[in-house]
Write a protein that holds these residues in place. Structure first.
Motif, PDB file in Angstrom:
ATOM      1  N   SER A  28       0.823  -1.199   0.000  1.00  0.00           N
ATOM      2  CA  SER A  28       0.000   0.000   0.000  1.00  0.00           C
ATOM      3  C   SER A  28       0.861   1.255   0.000  1.00  0.00           C
ATOM      4  CB  SER A  28      -0.911  -0.004   1.234  1.00  0.00           C
ATOM      5  OG  SER A  28      -1.594   1.211   1.363  1.00  0.00           O
ATOM      6  N   GLU A  29       1.923   1.259   0.801  1.00  0.00           N
ATOM      7  CA  GLU A  29       2.805   2.428   0.867  1.00  0.00           C
ATOM      8  C   GLU A  29       3.523   2.665  -0.461  1.00  0.00           C
ATOM      9  OE1 GLU A  29       5.232   1.420   4.205  1.00  0.00           O
ATOM     10  OE2 GLU A  29       3.768   2.169   5.649  1.00  0.00           O
ATOM     11  N   VAL A  30       3.918   1.605  -1.137  1.00  0.00           N
ATOM     12  CA  VAL A  30       4.581   1.749  -2.435  1.00  0.00           C
ATOM     13  C   VAL A  30       3.619   2.366  -3.448  1.00  0.00           C
ATOM     14  CG1 VAL A  30       5.555   0.470  -4.395  1.00  0.00           C
ATOM     15  CG2 VAL A  30       6.247  -0.104  -2.062  1.00  0.00           C
ATOM     16  N   LEU A  31       2.399   1.859  -3.493  1.00  0.00           N
ATOM     17  CA  LEU A  31       1.406   2.415  -4.426  1.00  0.00           C
ATOM     18  C   LEU A  31       1.049   3.854  -4.072  1.00  0.00           C
ATOM     19  CD1 LEU A  31      -1.059  -0.522  -5.070  1.00  0.00           C
ATOM     20  CD2 LEU A  31       0.424   0.595  -6.720  1.00  0.00           C
ATOM     21  N   TRP A  32       0.940   4.146  -2.782  1.00  0.00           N
ATOM     22  CA  TRP A  32       0.612   5.502  -2.351  1.00  0.00           C
ATOM     23  C   TRP A  32       1.700   6.478  -2.797  1.00  0.00           C
ATOM     24  CZ3 TRP A  32      -3.970   6.809  -0.275  1.00  0.00           C
ATOM     25  CH2 TRP A  32      -4.108   8.105   0.203  1.00  0.00           C
ATOM     26  N   TRP A  33       2.961   6.079  -2.607  1.00  0.00           N
ATOM     27  CA  TRP A  33       4.087   6.923  -3.031  1.00  0.00           C
ATOM     28  C   TRP A  33       4.019   7.162  -4.539  1.00  0.00           C
ATOM     29  CZ3 TRP A  33       8.027   6.674  -6.496  1.00  0.00           C
ATOM     30  CH2 TRP A  33       9.028   7.632  -6.379  1.00  0.00           C
ATOM     31  N   HIS A  34       3.755   6.093  -5.278  1.00  0.00           N
ATOM     32  CA  HIS A  34       3.655   6.215  -6.734  1.00  0.00           C
ATOM     33  C   HIS A  34       2.528   7.182  -7.126  1.00  0.00           C
ATOM     34  CE1 HIS A  34       3.641   5.225 -10.974  1.00  0.00           C
ATOM     35  NE2 HIS A  34       2.362   4.923 -10.877  1.00  0.00           N
ATOM     36  N   ALA A  35       1.397   7.073  -6.448  1.00  0.00           N
ATOM     37  CA  ALA A  35       0.257   7.938  -6.755  1.00  0.00           C
ATOM     38  C   ALA A  35       0.590   9.401  -6.465  1.00  0.00           C
ATOM     39  CB  ALA A  35      -0.963   7.508  -5.956  1.00  0.00           C
ATOM     40  N   GLN A  36       1.345   9.660  -5.417  1.00  0.00           N
ATOM     41  CA  GLN A  36       1.698  11.035  -5.075  1.00  0.00           C
ATOM     42  C   GLN A  36       2.698  11.640  -6.056  1.00  0.00           C
ATOM     43  OE1 GLN A  36       3.007  10.552  -1.026  1.00  0.00           O
ATOM     44  NE2 GLN A  36       1.066  11.316  -0.233  1.00  0.00           N
ATOM     45  N   HIS A  37       3.509  10.791  -6.673  1.00  0.00           N
ATOM     46  CA  HIS A  37       4.556  11.291  -7.559  1.00  0.00           C
ATOM     47  C   HIS A  37       4.239  11.094  -9.038  1.00  0.00           C
ATOM     48  CE1 HIS A  37       6.589  10.863  -3.690  1.00  0.00           C
ATOM     49  NE2 HIS A  37       7.305  11.892  -4.085  1.00  0.00           N
ATOM     50  N   SER A  38       3.000  10.806  -9.353  1.00  0.00           N
ATOM     51  CA  SER A  38       2.619  10.648 -10.758  1.00  0.00           C
ATOM     52  C   SER A  38       1.514  11.662 -11.079  1.00  0.00           C
ATOM     53  CB  SER A  38       2.167   9.216 -11.030  1.00  0.00           C
ATOM     54  OG  SER A  38       1.032   8.906 -10.263  1.00  0.00           O
ATOM     55  N   THR A  39       0.872  11.457 -12.169  1.00  0.00           N
ATOM     56  CA  THR A  39      -0.168  12.394 -12.610  1.00  0.00           C
ATOM     57  C   THR A  39      -1.359  12.372 -11.647  1.00  0.00           C
ATOM     58  OG1 THR A  39      -1.234  10.723 -13.954  1.00  0.00           O
ATOM     59  CG2 THR A  39       0.466  12.063 -15.019  1.00  0.00           C
ATOM     60  N   PRO A  40      -2.114  13.441 -11.583  1.00  0.00           N
ATOM     61  CA  PRO A  40      -3.288  13.487 -10.689  1.00  0.00           C
ATOM     62  C   PRO A  40      -4.328  12.413 -11.007  1.00  0.00           C
ATOM     63  CG  PRO A  40      -2.812  15.665 -11.578  1.00  0.00           C
ATOM     64  CD  PRO A  40      -1.910  14.690 -12.286  1.00  0.00           C
ATOM     65  N   ALA A  42      -3.836   9.371 -11.452  1.00  0.00           N
ATOM     66  CA  ALA A  42      -3.292   8.047 -11.127  1.00  0.00           C
ATOM     67  C   ALA A  42      -4.371   7.159 -10.511  1.00  0.00           C
ATOM     68  CB  ALA A  42      -2.117   8.169 -10.172  1.00  0.00           C
ATOM     69  N   LEU A  43      -4.412   5.949 -10.970  1.00  0.00           N
ATOM     70  CA  LEU A  43      -5.366   4.985 -10.427  1.00  0.00           C
ATOM     71  C   LEU A  43      -4.796   4.230  -9.235  1.00  0.00           C
ATOM     72  CD1 LEU A  43      -6.746   3.507 -13.767  1.00  0.00           C
ATOM     73  CD2 LEU A  43      -7.802   5.209 -12.293  1.00  0.00           C
ATOM     74  N   ALA A  44      -3.585   4.569  -8.842  1.00  0.00           N
ATOM     75  CA  ALA A  44      -2.939   3.858  -7.745  1.00  0.00           C
ATOM     76  C   ALA A  44      -3.522   4.238  -6.390  1.00  0.00           C
ATOM     77  CB  ALA A  44      -1.436   4.127  -7.765  1.00  0.00           C
ATOM     78  N   MET A  45      -4.093   5.430  -6.261  1.00  0.00           N
ATOM     79  CA  MET A  45      -4.608   5.880  -4.970  1.00  0.00           C
ATOM     80  C   MET A  45      -5.707   4.961  -4.428  1.00  0.00           C
ATOM     81  SD  MET A  45      -3.705   8.449  -2.970  1.00  0.00           S
ATOM     82  CE  MET A  45      -3.192   9.850  -3.926  1.00  0.00           C
ATOM     83  N   PRO A  46      -6.740   4.611  -5.208  1.00  0.00           N
ATOM     84  CA  PRO A  46      -7.755   3.694  -4.676  1.00  0.00           C
ATOM     85  C   PRO A  46      -7.182   2.312  -4.351  1.00  0.00           C
ATOM     86  CG  PRO A  46      -8.587   4.802  -6.633  1.00  0.00           C
ATOM     87  CD  PRO A  46      -7.136   5.133  -6.516  1.00  0.00           C
ATOM     88  N   ALA A  47      -6.264   1.836  -5.164  1.00  0.00           N
ATOM     89  CA  ALA A  47      -5.661   0.523  -4.902  1.00  0.00           C
ATOM     90  C   ALA A  47      -4.849   0.566  -3.616  1.00  0.00           C
ATOM     91  CB  ALA A  47      -4.786   0.098  -6.079  1.00  0.00           C
ATOM     92  N   ALA A  48      -4.124   1.656  -3.395  1.00  0.00           N
ATOM     93  CA  ALA A  48      -3.337   1.803  -2.174  1.00  0.00           C
ATOM     94  C   ALA A  48      -4.250   1.832  -0.952  1.00  0.00           C
ATOM     95  CB  ALA A  48      -2.483   3.066  -2.236  1.00  0.00           C
TER      96      ALA A  48
END
Length: 68
Positions: A28-40, A42-48
């Motif tokens: 979850s932390e890896v995906l959250w970091w990715h979501a914060q450092h990518s485009t707004p 990003a679909l990673a935020m819900p997955a995180a």
């Protein structure tokens, strides 16, 4: 023929729940970091968030197993 695994004995050990929860939290932390450092968009935020919820669920189950 699918392989069947009987994991029920493992479910009785709080450490197994804790390890699973920690792994989910790390993911979850890896995906959250990715979501914060990518485009707004990003679909990673819900997955995180979902993985974080699963992590919390596993950690709480581990506590409950330990109490019993």
């Amino acid at each position: 023929m699918p392989i069947r695994l009987d994991l029920s004995p493992i479910l009785e050990y709080p450490e197994a729940w804790r390890r699973q929860g920690k792994g989910l939290l790390f993911s979850s932390e890896v995906l959250w970091w990715h979501a914060q450092h990518s485009t707004p968009e990003a679909l990673a935020m819900p997955a995180a968030s979902l993985l974080g919820g699963y992590a919390l669920e596993n950690l709480l189950k581990g506590l409950r197993v330990k109490q019993l």
